[in-house]
Design a protein around this motif. Structure first.
Motif, PDB file in Angstrom:
ATOM      1  N   UNK A 156       0.826  -1.207   0.000  1.00  0.00           N
ATOM      2  CA  UNK A 156       0.000   0.000   0.000  1.00  0.00           C
ATOM      3  C   UNK A 156       0.858   1.254   0.000  1.00  0.00           C
ATOM      4  N   UNK A 157       0.367   2.303  -0.680  1.00  0.00           N
ATOM      5  CA  UNK A 157       1.085   3.575  -0.751  1.00  0.00           C
ATOM      6  C   UNK A 157       1.359   4.142   0.640  1.00  0.00           C
ATOM      7  N   UNK A 158       0.332   4.124   1.502  1.00  0.00           N
ATOM      8  CA  UNK A 158       0.497   4.710   2.835  1.00  0.00           C
ATOM      9  C   UNK A 158       1.551   3.971   3.645  1.00  0.00           C
ATOM     10  N   UNK A 159       1.596   2.652   3.489  1.00  0.00           N
ATOM     11  CA  UNK A 159       2.583   1.863   4.224  1.00  0.00           C
ATOM     12  C   UNK A 159       3.988   2.089   3.668  1.00  0.00           C
ATOM     13  N   UNK A 160       4.097   2.281   2.349  1.00  0.00           N
ATOM     14  CA  UNK A 160       5.407   2.578   1.761  1.00  0.00           C
ATOM     15  C   UNK A 160       5.923   3.904   2.305  1.00  0.00           C
ATOM     16  N   UNK A 161       5.034   4.887   2.437  1.00  0.00           N
ATOM     17  CA  UNK A 161       5.457   6.191   2.970  1.00  0.00           C
ATOM     18  C   UNK A 161       6.016   6.047   4.388  1.00  0.00           C
ATOM     19  N   UNK A 162       5.339   5.259   5.222  1.00  0.00           N
ATOM     20  CA  UNK A 162       5.838   5.017   6.577  1.00  0.00           C
ATOM     21  C   UNK A 162       7.181   4.299   6.536  1.00  0.00           C
ATOM     22  N   UNK A 163       7.293   3.337   5.631  1.00  0.00           N
ATOM     23  CA  UNK A 163       8.504   2.540   5.466  1.00  0.00           C
ATOM     24  C   UNK A 163       9.694   3.432   5.090  1.00  0.00           C
TER      25      UNK A 163
END
Length: 312
Positions: A156-163
């Motif tokens: 997910x895009x949001x999880x990649x941003x956190x990553x």
């Protein structure tokens, strides 16, 4: 502490979605705004990723990013993708960017650029696999390490941003590499002369202090460029102390500029135009400001030996 290197990177060993995840993560790290990963859901209309590239002092560009996880980026492939993107509901982008795992010849670049111009696309950037790897090493080497070491990037895009913004496992060497980018700008590279162009110099210096203290790096217009580690992410207390000194030195540069502006040793050129960027400086003040910047760059280099920003 030495930075761990990984070479060479065989992008052909990875699937299309894995390659796209890395490209998306890189552009998050590089500070692009409004990023959308169209390729996740299919029907991308010639757009794997779209977003806005921000520049310091230049207009932002609405850009389409196409990931070419193939040995060769052909003219037919590039032209087809650009044609579909132009016809999409979002309309003609300001720029198109291809990130290819393979090499791209000079002739191929010229022809793709010509095809873009014929479609009304003003700017085209083409990265070969080698160029993509170079930019990853420059701005997001920790992402490259994770990718090569088999650490699975989120879907997910949001999880990649956190990553991407997770600095907890970042070494001090990698953190310093990311922090160094705030000094690679005219405010720290261009020597002062008796007649100098100083648009928003004070603001650029204040933004640098904010970026080092908080990890939020902004353009002169106040737009967030990217997130970087702050001095509080550094683990080594000695390095943290050196960076705190760098912040004090940058603040001293700001105070010198403000003081000399008040006492008249820095003054507007007198042309009467409110937005004219030209200022007149005495030789003494030009030398004083240049020496203050040399101290800043030398102090930062004392804990990051590969730092290569210097007065031109």
């Amino acid at each position: 502490m030495a930075t761990v290197t990984v070479s060479p990177i065989h992008f052909e060993d990875y699937s299309g979605p894995q390659f796209e995840r890395l490209v998306f993560a890189y552009h998050v790290r590089a500070g692009w705004s409004d990023l959308i990963w169209h390729g996740q859901s299919g029907g991308d209309q010639g757009r794997d990723i779209s977003g806005i590239e921000l520049f310091d002092g230049q207009p932002p560009r609405k850009t389409v990013i196409q990931c070419a996880n193939r040995d060769t980026l052909t003219l037919a492939k590039a032209k087809g993708d650009m044609t579909k993107a132009v016809k999409a509901a979002a309309g003609t982008p300001d720029a198109f960017k291809f990130v290819s795992r393979g090499a791209v010849s000079d002739t191929g670049r010229i022809r793709i650029g010509q095809a873009a111009a014929s479609l009304g696309i003003a700017h085209v950037t083409i990265w070969s696999g080698v160029e993509f790897e170079e930019n990853l090493r420059l701005r997001a080497e920790f992402l490259l390490h994770r990718f090569v070491q088999g650490i699975e990037f989120p879907d997910a895009e949001t999880e990649i941003r956190k990553f991407v913004d997770d600095f907890t496992d970042l070494s001090d060497a990698d953190a310093l590499q990311l922090m160094a980018a705030v000094f690679d700008r005219p405010a720290f590279r261009t020597p002062f002369q008796q007649e100098s162009s100083l648009p928003d110099f004070k603001q650029a210096v204040e933004d640098t202090i904010g970026a080092l203290n908080t990890g939020v790096w902004r353009t002169r217009e106040g737009n967030e460029i990217r997130r970087i580690p702050s001095i509080h992410h550094l683990q080594d207390q000695r390095i943290q102390a050196v960076l705190a000194n760098v912040v004090r030195q940058v603040d001293e540069l700001r105070r010198i500029f403000v003081t000399r502006l008040k006492d008249g040793e820095i003054r507007h050129c007198g042309c009467g135009q409110a937005k004219c960027p030209t200022y007149m400086l005495t030789d003494r003040v030009a030398d004083e400001l240049d020496e203050a910047r040399r101290r800043i760059l030398t102090t930062f280099r004392s804990v990051h030996s590969s730092f290569n920003v210097s007065l031109l």
